[in-house]
Write a protein that holds these residues in place. Structure first.
Motif, short mmCIF file in Angstrom:
data_model
loop_
_atom_site.label_atom_id
_atom_site.label_comp_id
_atom_site.label_asym_id
_atom_site.label_seq_id
_atom_site.Cartn_x
_atom_site.Cartn_y
_atom_site.Cartn_z
N GLY A 13 0.80 -1.21 0.00
CA GLY A 13 0.00 0.00 0.00
C GLY A 13 0.83 1.26 0.00
N ILE A 14 0.14 2.39 -0.12
CA ILE A 14 0.85 3.67 -0.15
C ILE A 14 1.46 4.00 1.21
CG2 ILE A 14 -0.54 4.59 -2.04
CD1 ILE A 14 -2.21 6.08 0.01
N ASP A 15 1.06 3.26 2.25
CA ASP A 15 1.66 3.45 3.57
C ASP A 15 2.84 2.51 3.81
OD1 ASP A 15 0.29 1.08 3.69
OD2 ASP A 15 -1.03 1.66 5.34
N GLY A 16 3.24 1.75 2.78
CA GLY A 16 4.38 0.85 2.92
C GLY A 16 4.06 -0.48 3.57
N ARG A 17 2.77 -0.77 3.82
CA ARG A 17 2.38 -2.03 4.44
C ARG A 17 1.83 -2.99 3.39
NH1 ARG A 17 -1.70 -2.67 7.33
NH2 ARG A 17 -2.83 -0.73 6.90
N TYR A 18 2.16 -4.28 3.56
CA TYR A 18 1.54 -5.33 2.77
C TYR A 18 0.26 -5.77 3.48
CZ TYR A 18 5.84 -5.83 0.06
OH TYR A 18 6.92 -5.61 -0.76
N ASP A 19 -0.87 -5.67 2.80
CA ASP A 19 -2.14 -5.97 3.46
C ASP A 19 -3.15 -6.44 2.42
OD1 ASP A 19 -4.45 -6.09 4.95
OD2 ASP A 19 -4.15 -4.15 5.93
N LEU A 20 -3.21 -7.76 2.21
CA LEU A 20 -4.13 -8.31 1.23
C LEU A 20 -5.58 -8.22 1.69
CD1 LEU A 20 -2.17 -11.46 0.00
CD2 LEU A 20 -2.42 -9.26 -1.16
N ALA A 21 -5.82 -8.23 3.01
CA ALA A 21 -7.18 -8.08 3.51
C ALA A 21 -7.73 -6.70 3.13
CB ALA A 21 -7.21 -8.28 5.02
N ARG A 22 -6.87 -5.70 3.19
CA ARG A 22 -7.29 -4.36 2.77
C ARG A 22 -7.64 -4.35 1.29
NH1 ARG A 22 -3.09 0.46 3.84
NH2 ARG A 22 -1.69 -1.11 2.91
N ILE A 23 -6.83 -5.01 0.48
CA ILE A 23 -7.12 -5.11 -0.95
C ILE A 23 -8.49 -5.77 -1.15
CG2 ILE A 23 -6.47 -6.27 -3.10
CD1 ILE A 23 -4.62 -4.00 -2.55
N ALA A 24 -8.74 -6.88 -0.48
CA ALA A 24 -10.00 -7.60 -0.63
C ALA A 24 -11.19 -6.72 -0.27
CB ALA A 24 -9.99 -8.86 0.21
N ASP A 25 -11.06 -5.94 0.80
CA ASP A 25 -12.15 -5.04 1.20
C ASP A 25 -12.40 -3.97 0.16
OD1 ASP A 25 -12.60 -6.42 3.55
OD2 ASP A 25 -11.34 -5.10 4.77
N GLU A 26 -11.35 -3.54 -0.55
CA GLU A 26 -11.49 -2.48 -1.54
C GLU A 26 -12.14 -2.95 -2.83
OE1 GLU A 26 -7.72 0.34 -0.13
OE2 GLU A 26 -7.43 -1.16 -1.71
N ILE A 27 -12.20 -4.27 -3.04
CA ILE A 27 -12.78 -4.80 -4.28
C ILE A 27 -13.96 -5.73 -4.03
CG2 ILE A 27 -10.59 -4.59 -5.52
CD1 ILE A 27 -10.15 -7.58 -5.12
N ARG A 28 -14.38 -5.85 -2.80
CA ARG A 28 -15.39 -6.84 -2.43
C ARG A 28 -16.71 -6.64 -3.17
NH1 ARG A 28 -14.78 -10.23 1.57
NH2 ARG A 28 -13.12 -8.94 2.49
N ASP A 29 -17.00 -5.41 -3.58
CA ASP A 29 -18.27 -5.12 -4.25
C ASP A 29 -18.26 -5.48 -5.72
OD1 ASP A 29 -16.38 -3.05 -4.59
OD2 ASP A 29 -17.94 -1.66 -5.22
N GLY A 30 -17.15 -5.96 -6.24
CA GLY A 30 -17.06 -6.27 -7.66
C GLY A 30 -17.70 -7.61 -8.01
N ASP A 31 -18.41 -7.65 -9.11
CA ASP A 31 -18.95 -8.91 -9.62
C ASP A 31 -17.92 -9.64 -10.48
OD1 ASP A 31 -21.66 -8.67 -8.55
OD2 ASP A 31 -21.87 -7.01 -9.96
N ILE A 32 -17.19 -8.88 -11.30
CA ILE A 32 -16.07 -9.42 -12.08
C ILE A 32 -14.89 -8.48 -11.84
CG2 ILE A 32 -15.22 -10.13 -14.33
CD1 ILE A 32 -18.07 -10.45 -15.27
N ILE A 33 -13.76 -9.05 -11.45
CA ILE A 33 -12.62 -8.25 -11.01
C ILE A 33 -11.38 -8.68 -11.79
CG2 ILE A 33 -11.19 -7.58 -9.04
CD1 ILE A 33 -13.59 -8.65 -7.27
N GLY A 34 -10.70 -7.72 -12.37
CA GLY A 34 -9.42 -7.98 -13.01
C GLY A 34 -8.30 -7.36 -12.19
N LEU A 35 -7.36 -8.17 -11.74
CA LEU A 35 -6.24 -7.68 -10.93
C LEU A 35 -4.94 -7.82 -11.71
CD1 LEU A 35 -7.03 -9.29 -7.44
CD2 LEU A 35 -7.73 -7.04 -8.31
N GLN A 36 -4.02 -6.92 -11.41
CA GLN A 36 -2.68 -6.99 -11.98
C GLN A 36 -1.67 -6.93 -10.84
OE1 GLN A 36 -4.64 -3.91 -13.15
NE2 GLN A 36 -5.84 -5.53 -14.11
N GLU A 37 -0.46 -7.40 -11.12
CA GLU A 37 0.64 -7.46 -10.15
C GLU A 37 0.27 -8.31 -8.92
OE1 GLU A 37 3.00 -4.10 -9.22
OE2 GLU A 37 2.83 -3.21 -11.22
N VAL A 38 -0.21 -9.50 -9.20
CA VAL A 38 -0.48 -10.48 -8.15
C VAL A 38 0.68 -11.48 -8.17
CG1 VAL A 38 -2.08 -12.22 -7.27
CG2 VAL A 38 -2.96 -10.21 -8.52
N GLU A 39 1.31 -11.70 -7.03
CA GLU A 39 2.49 -12.55 -7.02
C GLU A 39 2.35 -13.74 -6.07
OE1 GLU A 39 5.53 -9.72 -6.17
OE2 GLU A 39 5.51 -10.08 -4.01
#
Length: 286
Positions: A13-39
């Protein structure tokens, strides 16, 4: 139906923390989701399989992963047993609707001497949200320059054009139906498509023009009847407006086939998101 495109910068994140739960919360409303830079299995992100982790955080979504950068990360455990593991970097698609089929296409790569250059690819899925199947693509293009992206754009346009004639993951019959090759219904390969991703280019670039059509001084953007349309513009926004990251440029895009342009109802960019150095792009379709 809500579509989301998000370059998650491998969870940083922009705060320098790795937080996948935060990512999931930011996209949870999507019906179809395209992600990039997943490792998967990188030391910098804690040797986490991010695709599996995100899927676990979004259990109501089907998912596929497209590995583009793929290297050995195997090791031997305390008992000496070989644990096969791959260090991967790529794109991902999640969907509330079943993902009927998928393919991953490597894109042209420019070999550099000093600058960092990685293999990138186009992840194709076929999804039926209940209104008829569509092709949905997630992609991340070269960050280096227009000259390294243009061959990738040309390859993408060729893939998009060929797909309907190639047919679904399998097509046709089989001389021995009992052999099992035709298990289930023949998968579709529809003409309608949605292409999302971090294109690393703005609307003033030749890459954008190659995707959507040339800009004329008198008539504006010349979109083709069988081409692609920028969903942001189809929703009524100014092509020159918007930003998909804190630097102030709109480089994350959603393009729809011309046949879908009238189904675009709204496009928004969530500039409150902090899970990455990009912001999620949301597209609402009828």
């Amino acid at each position: 139906m809500r579509i989301i495109s998000y370059n998650i910068q491998y969870g940083l994140g922009i705060d320098g923390r790795y937080d996948l739960a935060r990512i999931a919360d930011e996209i949870r409303d999507g019906d179809i989701i395209g992600l990039q830079e997943v490792e998967r299995y990188w030391q910098r992100s804690g040797m986490v399989d991010e695709a599996e982790a995100l899927a676990a955080l979004l259990p109501d979504h089907h998912w596929v992963y497209g590995a583009n950068l793929d290297m050995d990360a195997s090791y031997r455990d305390e008992g000496g047993r070989l644990v096969n593991r791959r260090r991967q970097f790529g794109t991902m698609v999640l969907s509330r609707f079943p993902i009927i089929s998928s393919r991953n296409f490597p894109l042209p790569k420019f070999g550099t001497l000093d600058q960092h250059s990685i293999q990138q690819g186009l992840l194709e899925t076929v999804i039926d949200p209940g209104t008829g199947p569509i092709r949905f693509y997630s992609v991340h293009l070269s960050h280096l320059c227009s000259e390294t992206r243009m061959p990738q754009i040309e390859a993408i346009l060729d893939i998009l054009r060929r797909a309907p004639a190639e047919g679904g993951a399998w097509c046709g019959g089989h001389p021995d139906p009992a052999a099992g090759w035709t298990e289930g219904e023949m998968p579709p390969m529809p003409r309608d498509l949605v292409l999302v991703g971090d294109m690393n280019c703005t609307n003033t670039s030749p890459e954008y023009a190659a995707l959507t059509g040339p800009m004329t001084g008198r008539y504006g953007r010349l979109c083709n009847t069988d081409g692609l349309v920028d969903a942001y513009v189809a929703a009524g926004n100014d092509e020159n407006g918007g930003s998909s990251n804190p630097t102030g440029s709109r480089i994350d895009h959603c393009f729809v086939s011309a046949s879908l342009r009238h189904r675009v109802r709204a496009v928004s960019i969530d500039d409150t998101a902090t899970g990455s150095d990009h912001w999620p792009v949301r597209v609402d379709l009828d």
